[in-house]
Structures are given as C-alpha cells and as structure tokens.
Design a protein around this motif. Structure first.
Motif, PDB file in Angstrom:
ATOM      1  N   GLY A 157       0.801  -1.214   0.000  1.00 21.65           N
ATOM      2  CA  GLY A 157       0.000   0.000   0.000  1.00 21.65           C
ATOM      3  C   GLY A 157       0.834   1.264   0.000  1.00 21.65           C
ATOM      4  O   GLY A 157       0.296   2.361  -0.083  1.00 21.65           O
ATOM      5  N   ASN A 158       2.194   1.113   0.121  1.00 16.31           N
ATOM      6  CA  ASN A 158       3.123   2.265   0.125  1.00 16.31           C
ATOM      7  C   ASN A 158       2.687   3.333   1.115  1.00 16.31           C
ATOM      8  O   ASN A 158       2.500   4.500   0.783  1.00 16.31           O
ATOM      9  N   GLN A 159       2.496   2.909   2.356  1.00 16.58           N
ATOM     10  CA  GLN A 159       2.028   3.837   3.387  1.00 16.58           C
ATOM     11  C   GLN A 159       3.040   4.966   3.594  1.00 16.58           C
ATOM     12  O   GLN A 159       4.242   4.755   3.606  1.00 16.58           O
ATOM     13  N   THR A 160       2.537   6.168   3.802  1.00 19.52           N
ATOM     14  CA  THR A 160       3.410   7.314   4.008  1.00 19.52           C
ATOM     15  C   THR A 160       3.942   7.364   5.431  1.00 19.52           C
ATOM     16  O   THR A 160       4.962   7.976   5.705  1.00 19.52           O
ATOM     17  N   ASP A 161       3.243   6.705   6.368  1.00 24.38           N
ATOM     18  CA  ASP A 161       3.677   6.737   7.770  1.00 24.38           C
ATOM     19  C   ASP A 161       4.445   5.475   8.128  1.00 24.38           C
ATOM     20  O   ASP A 161       4.315   4.944   9.220  1.00 24.38           O
ATOM     21  N   ALA A 162       5.282   4.984   7.181  1.00 25.43           N
ATOM     22  CA  ALA A 162       6.005   3.711   7.389  1.00 25.43           C
ATOM     23  C   ALA A 162       6.915   3.771   8.596  1.00 25.43           C
ATOM     24  O   ALA A 162       7.004   2.811   9.363  1.00 25.43           O
ATOM     25  N   ASP A 163       7.623   4.916   8.799  1.00 18.84           N
ATOM     26  CA  ASP A 163       8.543   5.024   9.935  1.00 18.84           C
ATOM     27  C   ASP A 163       7.796   4.936  11.255  1.00 18.84           C
ATOM     28  O   ASP A 163       8.234   4.270  12.190  1.00 18.84           O
ATOM     29  N   ASP A 164       6.635   5.628  11.338  1.00 21.67           N
ATOM     30  CA  ASP A 164       5.827   5.552  12.558  1.00 21.67           C
ATOM     31  C   ASP A 164       5.346   4.125  12.778  1.00 21.67           C
ATOM     32  O   ASP A 164       5.278   3.637  13.902  1.00 21.67           O
ATOM     33  N   ASP A 165       5.027   3.438  11.676  1.00 23.71           N
ATOM     34  CA  ASP A 165       4.508   2.082  11.752  1.00 23.71           C
ATOM     35  C   ASP A 165       5.542   1.127  12.339  1.00 23.71           C
ATOM     36  O   ASP A 165       5.184   0.149  12.985  1.00 23.71           O
ATOM     37  N   LEU A 166       6.824   1.404  12.136  1.00 25.61           N
ATOM     38  CA  LEU A 166       7.885   0.519  12.606  1.00 25.61           C
ATOM     39  C   LEU A 166       8.185   0.696  14.095  1.00 25.61           C
ATOM     40  O   LEU A 166       8.958  -0.064  14.666  1.00 25.61           O
ATOM     41  N   THR A 167       7.608   1.709  14.707  1.00 22.82           N
ATOM     42  CA  THR A 167       7.798   1.893  16.154  1.00 22.82           C
ATOM     43  C   THR A 167       6.513   1.589  16.930  1.00 22.82           C
ATOM     44  O   THR A 167       6.501   1.616  18.147  1.00 22.82           O
ATOM     45  N   VAL A 169       3.976  -0.897  18.367  1.00 22.80           N
ATOM     46  CA  VAL A 169       4.011  -2.321  18.738  1.00 22.80           C
ATOM     47  C   VAL A 169       2.838  -3.103  18.158  1.00 22.80           C
ATOM     48  O   VAL A 169       2.887  -4.333  18.055  1.00 22.80           O
ATOM     49  N   ASP A 170       1.767  -2.412  17.750  1.00 20.98           N
ATOM     50  CA  ASP A 170       0.599  -3.106  17.206  1.00 20.98           C
ATOM     51  C   ASP A 170       0.619  -3.219  15.691  1.00 20.98           C
ATOM     52  O   ASP A 170      -0.298  -3.784  15.095  1.00 20.98           O
ATOM     53  N   SER A 171       1.655  -2.667  15.049  1.00 22.36           N
ATOM     54  CA  SER A 171       1.682  -2.720  13.580  1.00 22.36           C
ATOM     55  C   SER A 171       2.031  -4.123  13.103  1.00 22.36           C
ATOM     56  O   SER A 171       2.761  -4.858  13.772  1.00 22.36           O
ATOM     57  N   PRO A 172       1.519  -4.533  11.944  1.00 24.35           N
ATOM     58  CA  PRO A 172       1.772  -5.890  11.435  1.00 24.35           C
ATOM     59  C   PRO A 172       3.257  -6.214  11.283  1.00 24.35           C
ATOM     60  O   PRO A 172       3.682  -7.328  11.580  1.00 24.35           O
ATOM     61  N   MET A 173       4.061  -5.251  10.817  1.00 23.12           N
ATOM     62  CA  MET A 173       5.488  -5.519  10.602  1.00 23.12           C
ATOM     63  C   MET A 173       6.222  -5.763  11.921  1.00 23.12           C
ATOM     64  O   MET A 173       7.066  -6.658  12.024  1.00 23.12           O
ATOM     65  N   VAL A 174       5.889  -4.969  12.934  1.00 25.31           N
ATOM     66  CA  VAL A 174       6.497  -5.156  14.256  1.00 25.31           C
ATOM     67  C   VAL A 174       6.102  -6.519  14.821  1.00 25.31           C
ATOM     68  O   VAL A 174       6.932  -7.253  15.358  1.00 25.31           O
ATOM     69  N   ARG A 175       4.823  -6.884  14.664  1.00 23.81           N
ATOM     70  CA  ARG A 175       4.351  -8.190  15.142  1.00 23.81           C
ATOM     71  C   ARG A 175       5.053  -9.328  14.404  1.00 23.81           C
ATOM     72  O   ARG A 175       5.446 -10.328  15.005  1.00 23.81           O
ATOM     73  N   VAL A 225      11.744  -4.983   7.032  1.00 22.56           N
ATOM     74  CA  VAL A 225      12.122  -5.902   8.121  1.00 22.56           C
ATOM     75  C   VAL A 225      13.458  -5.476   8.715  1.00 22.56           C
ATOM     76  O   VAL A 225      13.638  -5.394   9.940  1.00 22.56           O
ATOM     77  N   LEU A 226      14.431  -5.173   7.836  1.00 21.27           N
ATOM     78  CA  LEU A 226      15.760  -4.773   8.312  1.00 21.27           C
ATOM     79  C   LEU A 226      15.699  -3.442   9.061  1.00 21.27           C
ATOM     80  O   LEU A 226      16.394  -3.250  10.062  1.00 21.27           O
ATOM     81  N   ALA A 227      14.859  -2.532   8.574  1.00 23.89           N
ATOM     82  CA  ALA A 227      14.713  -1.236   9.254  1.00 23.89           C
ATOM     83  C   ALA A 227      14.147  -1.443  10.659  1.00 23.89           C
ATOM     84  O   ALA A 227      14.593  -0.795  11.623  1.00 23.89           O
ATOM     85  N   ARG A 228      13.160  -2.339  10.798  1.00 23.02           N
ATOM     86  CA  ARG A 228      12.587  -2.612  12.119  1.00 23.02           C
ATOM     87  C   ARG A 228      13.652  -3.181  13.064  1.00 23.02           C
ATOM     88  O   ARG A 228      13.749  -2.777  14.217  1.00 23.02           O
ATOM     89  N   LEU A 229      14.471  -4.115  12.555  1.00 28.87           N
ATOM     90  CA  LEU A 229      15.536  -4.697  13.377  1.00 28.87           C
ATOM     91  C   LEU A 229      16.547  -3.631  13.795  1.00 28.87           C
ATOM     92  O   LEU A 229      17.029  -3.621  14.927  1.00 28.87           O
ATOM     93  N   LYS A 230      16.859  -2.709  12.877  1.00 25.90           N
ATOM     94  CA  LYS A 230      17.807  -1.635  13.202  1.00 25.90           C
ATOM     95  C   LYS A 230      17.237  -0.699  14.275  1.00 25.90           C
ATOM     96  O   LYS A 230      17.968  -0.245  15.162  1.00 25.90           O
ATOM     97  N   ILE A 231      15.945  -0.419  14.186  1.00 26.90           N
ATOM     98  CA  ILE A 231      15.311   0.432  15.203  1.00 26.90           C
ATOM     99  C   ILE A 231      15.389  -0.260  16.566  1.00 26.90           C
ATOM    100  O   ILE A 231      15.702   0.360  17.583  1.00 26.90           O
ATOM    101  N   MET A 232      15.123  -1.568  16.591  1.00 26.13           N
ATOM    102  CA  MET A 232      15.192  -2.325  17.858  1.00 26.13           C
ATOM    103  C   MET A 232      16.600  -2.298  18.447  1.00 26.13           C
ATOM    104  O   MET A 232      16.777  -2.246  19.661  1.00 26.13           O
ATOM    105  N   GLY A 233      17.629  -2.340  17.575  1.00 25.96           N
ATOM    106  CA  GLY A 233      19.015  -2.388  18.044  1.00 25.96           C
ATOM    107  C   GLY A 233      19.699  -1.036  18.104  1.00 25.96           C
ATOM    108  O   GLY A 233      20.931  -0.965  18.261  1.00 25.96           O
ATOM    109  N   ASN A 234      18.921   0.060  17.949  1.00 20.95           N
ATOM    110  CA  ASN A 234      19.462   1.429  17.976  1.00 20.95           C
ATOM    111  C   ASN A 234      20.569   1.646  16.942  1.00 20.95           C
ATOM    112  O   ASN A 234      21.586   2.279  17.219  1.00 20.95           O
ATOM    113  N   LEU A 235      20.379   1.084  15.743  1.00 25.06           N
ATOM    114  CA  LEU A 235      21.342   1.289  14.657  1.00 25.06           C
ATOM    115  C   LEU A 235      20.842   2.407  13.742  1.00 25.06           C
ATOM    116  O   LEU A 235      19.677   2.792  13.780  1.00 25.06           O
TER     117      LEU A 235
END
Length: 554
Positions: A157-167, A169-175, A225-235
């Motif tokens: 869907g090319n969401q514009t709020d992708a960065d917010d979605d990765l932080t 906890v209820d977003s599908p990618m985080v789950r 997926v990689l961006a979410r992992l980087k956010i979790m690891g403070n990269l």
C-alpha cells in the motif's frame, strides 16, 4: 469423555511403572502452580516426551500424530479461536461432518476441550503431538501468517507513515518480526539469519549448531524488516554501506531475551544476524556440563588454585561463556571478592561485581581490568583476551596473587601457548602464570525419543579400537517429530583439559613447537576427539558428530 479418560495423568504414569508413588507425591508438591505434571517430569529428565505420549496413547487409546504429515487448510485454522489455540497449543487437523480432530499437547485437559467444543460447535476428537511441533505450527498458522498478510498489505500500500509504523508495537510488521524471534526461541535457536537473495529474503535458524531454512519473505518486505531490526538495536537505519553492530534487550513470551545483532552489506542488500540469549535459562553447575570424571576433577583442581590464569578456548558458540559462569558459580562465596569485565554481561550473578565494556567512552577490557585490580579482588574474570595489552595485565594480575579466568579463540588447548606467544607474551611469563587450558566444542545429542542401538560398522570399530575405547553398540536417532526428524535433540560439550605442570612449563620456556606440546598432552590426558568418541561409545552422541566438530590429526 469416558470414565476411563477421566483418569489422572499421575495415576497413569504410576500404573505404567515410569514413576513411583513417592516421586508423584514429590512432583505434585514441588511443581509450580501453572506447570503441568507431564512437563515437570520431562524437565527433570525422569521421562521423555515420547514416553509420556506412549502412556497416553496406550492407556487412553488417544492416537499420536506427526503434524508434518498433515496438510492443514486455512478453513480449519479459521474454525479455532487464535487465543485458545495459542494458550493450549491446539492445531485442527481435519473435520468430518460434526467431528473436529485436533492435535494437543495435553489431551487430558478437559477444560480446553470443552471450551473448544463450545467455540466450534463440533464434537472434539483429541490426538497427541509433541509440544515442540505444536509450538512451531501454532506460531506459523495462528500468528505468523496473519501478520505476514497484513504486513504485505502495508508494504504494497506504500504507506506514508512507514517510519511511525515501525515503532508501533501493534503494527503488522512489528508483530511479524517479534513472531520470527519468538519462533526461533521456541525452537531453541541460537542465531537467526536474515539472508537477502536476488528475488526474496531467506530467514534461517541455527538450531543445535546446524543452520536450517525457516521461511522466505517477499523481496519488497526486505528493507522494512531490516529497518525494524535496526530500530530495535538502535542502529542507523539510513546507513546501508558499512557493517553495524547493536544490541536488543527485550521480553518475548514473558521471557527476558538479550539479542546481539550484526548487519553486513552484500550484493543483494544487508544481511542481518541475530545472536539470541535466553536470560531465563538458569546457570548450570559444573557437574552438569558434560565433563568426563577425569576432566571435571582436573578442572575443579585448577579453579581451587589461589592464583594463576585458566583459559577456556574454542570458536564462537562453543559454550565457553557457560563454562566460565559455571566456574564462577562454583567459586562464588561470601568471603571471596569476584570482579568481572565482560562484553556483554550475559548473565547477572548475585554477589559478583560485573563490569560492562563500553568502548564508546573508552572503557576497554584493558582499562576495566586495570581499574578492578585496585578493587582488592580475589578472583578476576575477563570475558575475552583479545590483545597483547589485556594479556599482559591478566598475567601481571595472576603473578600478584589473583586467580584469573578468561577465554581465548584457538582451535585446541596446546595451540593456546602459541597464540599467547604470537601476542607478544614472553614464554617465561606464560609458563609461570598459566595454570591450565580447557578447549571445548558443542556436539548434538542423540534424540532420546527415537534413539536406537546398532552394531558399529568396520570403520567405526577401527576408529574406537585405535583409541582403546570400550564399546558394544552405538546409538543413533531414527528421526521423529520431537527432533524434527534430524535424529538429534539438544547439545552437549566435549572437552580437552591441558594441565600446565612442571614438564609442560619446561617445554613452554624452551619455546617448544606446538607438536611437542601435543605429544606431551597425548601422554598425560585425552584430546577433544577422544573425549567425544568416549561419549559416542556411551550412546550420548554419534561418531559423525565428533568428526564434524573436531580433527583426528592431533
């Protein structure tokens, strides 16, 4: 359920002779409130999961199923409420008219069966499957697939709020990312590999030392997926051209987990590897670390010395840290001052002062070690000797009345002397400070549930006879649902112990070649592969496993 089916599990186990009445009474008192009786006996090693299943199968006439032989359709999955499936480990197998056949870990849980009957409106026909298989399938069908579908919709869907979605906890990618980590933990994986390929991204788990593919993710999900992992690891999520290292401390399935992650640029994108540490695992006592009686006695004698250096060697992931912590646990007394310098601090131990290395602020192994020597320690543990400076300070500490424990990366115990010399340490200092070296590897254990004995072939007999090892039959696993049809389940350590006595000190001082040290060791103790072959002769592992992790050319 018939009146026969109303029998209690404890009574069935006593009737079958697997446990005594006294052991049952002890278990009912000792087990925690939410722990199932069968799980208690399995965790204590009193019975295997296969034995438990056989008792239920025979006594109650409830069939045992292998989930890998079933094709589970989405219509069936939708019949069972997800929360009910996850909390009770239930997988629907087939539906015939008004009868729903399900696989359960505990087919005697009548409350769960009744709840399922009311939720589906079907008559429930229970069957038994292993907890490990059920956990894997519940994760795959009730958690992972729904998150995967939703995450794909978000990405497409090319969401514009992708960065917010990765932080969130209820977003599908985080789950989805959390569920991949949770699935790896439930399979007792030590590492997760996210491998970018030309057309997709492969997710692989290292289980019992062997990597196997778990799933493939669509290529357009790779960067998210990689961006979410980087956010979790403070990269830095915008940096994709250089390697990065990070750390995640989180709680998954009510268990604290420490994760070290490492990213590496490849031609198809960044490869990410996660090293998992389940912090809920209890520290193991030395006597439970698979040491042979001779090796355990030697090691215990070493750590009772008031001073000197004891080194534990082996490649990454060979269980060195577990052995170090077990040794500290053995030495930890109120009258002793123990300090450690570690990177990272993997287990926090009561009564021990542990320092976390932080190179960003200049707190290196060497600097931390210098500081703790001014703290009046009796015993010092250094996570790893990586350079000449750390090695020199450790030797100085051992020569001034401290017992020093540390790890070093070498392939065998005799090569440790050469490695220290290569670091620039004078031979006379090595000889006067080094108390002993333990080299170790981890090998897979034969699965207890499908273990069978067999007559060794000609080459196996020759090998065992060459080392004068007594044997009658060897063991191997035939493969079963419990071990995912590998024939192996769990790992154990094999060791070689090098005692630095007067004879060896003389060889070190005269700069003797590694081959001379090996020859000396051959006359006084057992090499790594000999310890492994002895364990294979006892039916604990296989000769193929020993050959996989150790060299016979000593």
């Amino acid at each position: 359920m018939s009146s026969v089916g109303r029998k209690r599990l404890g009574d069935l186990l006593v009737e079958s002779g697997m446990v005594t009445s006294n052991e049952l009474e002890e278990a009912l008192t000792a087990k925690s409130e939410n722990e199932k009786l069968g799980d208690y006996f399995i965790n204590k090693g009193m019975i295997t999961e296969r034995q438990l299943i056989e008792v239920l199968e025979f006594q109650l006439g409830i069939p045992h199923v292998d989930l890998s032989r079933f094709s589970i359709h989405s219509e069936l999955i939708q019949l069972v409420p997800a929360e009910l499936a996850k909390s009770n480990l239930i997988i629907p197998l087939k539906k015939e008219r008004n009868k729903l056949t399900v696989a359960m870990a505990d087919p005697m849980d009548y409350f769960a069966i009744e709840e399922l009957r009311m939720a589906t409106g079907c008559q429930i026909e229970p069957s038994i499957a292993t907890k490990e298989q059920l956990s894997k399938y519940v994760s795959r069908y009730f958690e992972m697939q729904s998150s995967m579908d939703e995450a794909l919709m978000d990405v497409n869907g090319n969401q514009t709020d992708a960065d917010d979605d990765l932080t969130n906890v209820d977003s599908p990618m985080v789950r989805l990312v959390n569920q991949i980590i949770s699935s790896a933990l439930s399979q007792k994986a030590s590492d997760i590999h996210f491998d970018p390929q030309e057309r997709d991204m492969t997710v692989r788990f290292r289980v019992d030392g062997v990597i196997r593919k778990d799933r493939s993710l669509p290529k357009n999900m790779q960067n998210v997926v990689l961006a979410r992992l980087k956010i979790m690891g403070n990269l830095n999520i915008t940096e994709t051209r250089v390697p990065q290292d990070g750390r995640i401390k989180t709680v998954i399935n009510q268990k604290p987990v420490d994760i070290r992650l490492s990213s590496l640029p490849t031609v198809y994108g960044e490869k990410m590897v996660l090293r998992l540490h389940d912090l809920s695992n209890q520290l193991t006592a030395l006597k439970h670390l698979n040491f042979s009686e001779q090796n355990l006695n030697s090691f215990m004698k070493m750590i009772k010395n008031p001073n000197g250096i004891i080194l534990i060697t082996g490649p990454t992931g060979s269980g060195k840290s577990s052995t170090l912590y077990a040794a500290l646990n053995e030495l930890n007394e109120e009258a002793v001052n123990i300090l450690t310098v570690e990177d990272p601090v993997e287990y926090q131990m009561h009564g021990i002062n542990q320092i976390q290395v932080n190179e960003d602020v200049g707190l290196t192994f060497a600097k931390g070690l210098r500081s703790i020597l001014r703290q009046d320690p009796d015993i010092v543990m250094i996570g790893e000797i990586r350079d000449q400076e750390t090695a020199e300070i450790a030797i100085r500490a051992s020569l001034t009345g401290h017992l020093v424990l540390s790890t070093l990366h070498t392939n065998s115990a005799p090569e440790t002397v050469t490695r220290l010399a290569d670091m620039g340490i004078e031979p006379f200092l090595i000889a006067s400070s080094l108390t002993g070296v333990i080299a170790q590897r981890l090998v897979r254990k034969v699965c207890r549930d499908c273990k069978v004995l067999y007559e060794p072939d000609h080459s196996e007999k020759e090998l065992l006879q060459a080392y004068k090892i007594q044997f009658t039959e060897l063991a191997q696993g035939n493969g079963c649902p419990s071990c995912d049809h590998t024939g192996y389940k769990g790992r154990m350590a094999i060791h070689e112990v090098l005692n630095v006595d007067d004879g060896l000190k003389e060889l070190i001082v005269t700069r003797a070649a590694t081959s001379s040290i090996k020859q000396y060791m051959k006359e006084n103790s057992a090499f790594l592969h000999e310890d492994g072959l002895n364990k294979a002769a006892l039916g604990q592992t296989t000769i193929n496993e020993i050959l996989r992790v150790s060299s016979l050319s000593q």
